[in-house]
Design an enzyme around this catalytic site. Structure first.
Site: not given
Ligand code: ATR
Length: 288
Positions: A70, A74, A253
């Site tokens: 993350t 990335k 989300g």
């Protein structure tokens, strides 16, 4: 609370990030392992940018099965792994690594996670639909790519920095070969004519994470759409509050977070992810 038991045989998975303390992935991944009685564990791993290569070496040295990647790693991580799936190649990012006999394969599951969330949780099929997207950052690239695979009709994109919207359009037209795209200057995003035929509105920006963040789209425009998706998950945003008031179906989300993790889980274990268990563990942890 997860009751994962670690033994000599336990397969290790986890997430590289910096910072990592707020990660919710250990919560739902460990709940899923426990529910299916899998001898796996998922751990948060704080990796500073300067140490990323060494951290990737550690995957091989310790024979960890899988790692999520993350912020802020990335893009950078691509340099250090062996193979990329098609989506990762196109986007130039990886959020999931699978270690198969010492060979590290990279995947990116955000876009597909978004689609599964939209279809399964939202009961909304984007096929032939007209989509309005706010934002032109990494999440927007992943979501646009996945939507185009679903044979949508058109995309409208607006972004605070117009130049980034131009870059995203370029990517969509040349790399994804999708032409029915229009970019809209941020100041013009509320022009009424744009909104006549929009089916799905998606916020891919961080606007809404903070309490006093503005509503970027006027209520009379939101009113015209059939579904609202906000990738923000730490609070109910003004956008989602407005959708709720207008009785328009919506998702936040958290749903995308769980589905992108579920796809990682499936890559690593070869088993179907227990989505409901994963969701339950996370909803117990966070109030939305
Ligand atoms: P991510 O990978 O989560 O998409 P990102 O790549 O940093 O994160 O992208 C953030 C997106 O949110 C961008 O579209 C950004 O707009 P800019 O291209 O103008 O930077 C958008 N964004 C962030 N803060 C914003 C704000 N206050 N108002 C409008 N857009 C904002």
């Amino acid at each position: 609370m997860s009751k994962v038991k670690i033994k000599g045989t336990t397969k290790i998975t986890g997430v590289f990030g910096y910072p990592i303390i707020h990660s919710l992935s250990p919560v739902f991944q460990n709940s899923a392992f426990e529910y299916l009685n899998l001898d796996f564990v998922y751990i948060p791993l704080e990796v500073k940018p300067k140490d990323l290569k060494k951290a990737v070496d550690a995957i091989r040295i310790f024979n960890w099965v899988g790692i999520n990647v993350t912020i802020p790693h990335k893009k950078e991580v691509i340099k250090f792994i062996d193979e990329l799936d098609e989506t990762s190649k196109i986007l130039g990012v990886v959020n999931t690594i699978h270690n198969v006999n010492g060979k590290l394969k990279g995947y990116t599951t955000d876009g597909e996670g978004f689609i599964r969330s939209l279809k399964e949780d939202g009961k909304f099929n984007p096929k032939n639909k007209n989509i309005f997207i706010i934002g032109a950052g990494g999440s927007s690239y992943a979501i646009c790519g996945a939507l185009i695979n679903e044979k949508i009709n058109s995309i409208f994109i607006t972004n605070r920095t117009f130049e980034n919207a131009i870059k995203l359009r370029e990517h969509i037209v040349t790399k994804l070969n999708f032409k029915n795209i229009k970019i809209i200057e941020f100041e013009k995003r509320n022009e009424q004519t744009i909104w006549e035929n929009i089916d799905l509105l998606i916020n891919t920006t961080s606007v809404g994470m903070k309490e006093n963040d503005p509503l970027l789209i006027k209520k009379e425009n939101i009113e015209k759409v059939r579904f609202v998706y906000d990738i923000v998950y730490n609070r109910k945003t003004e956008l989602l509050k407005t959708a709720e008031k207008l009785k328009i179906p919506y998702l936040n989300g958290l749903s995308m977070l769980v589905y992108q993790g579920a796809i990682s889980f499936e890559i690593w274990t070869g088993r179907k992810a227990p989505i409901d268990i994963m969701k339950k563990s996370i909803y117990e942890k966070i109030e939305t």
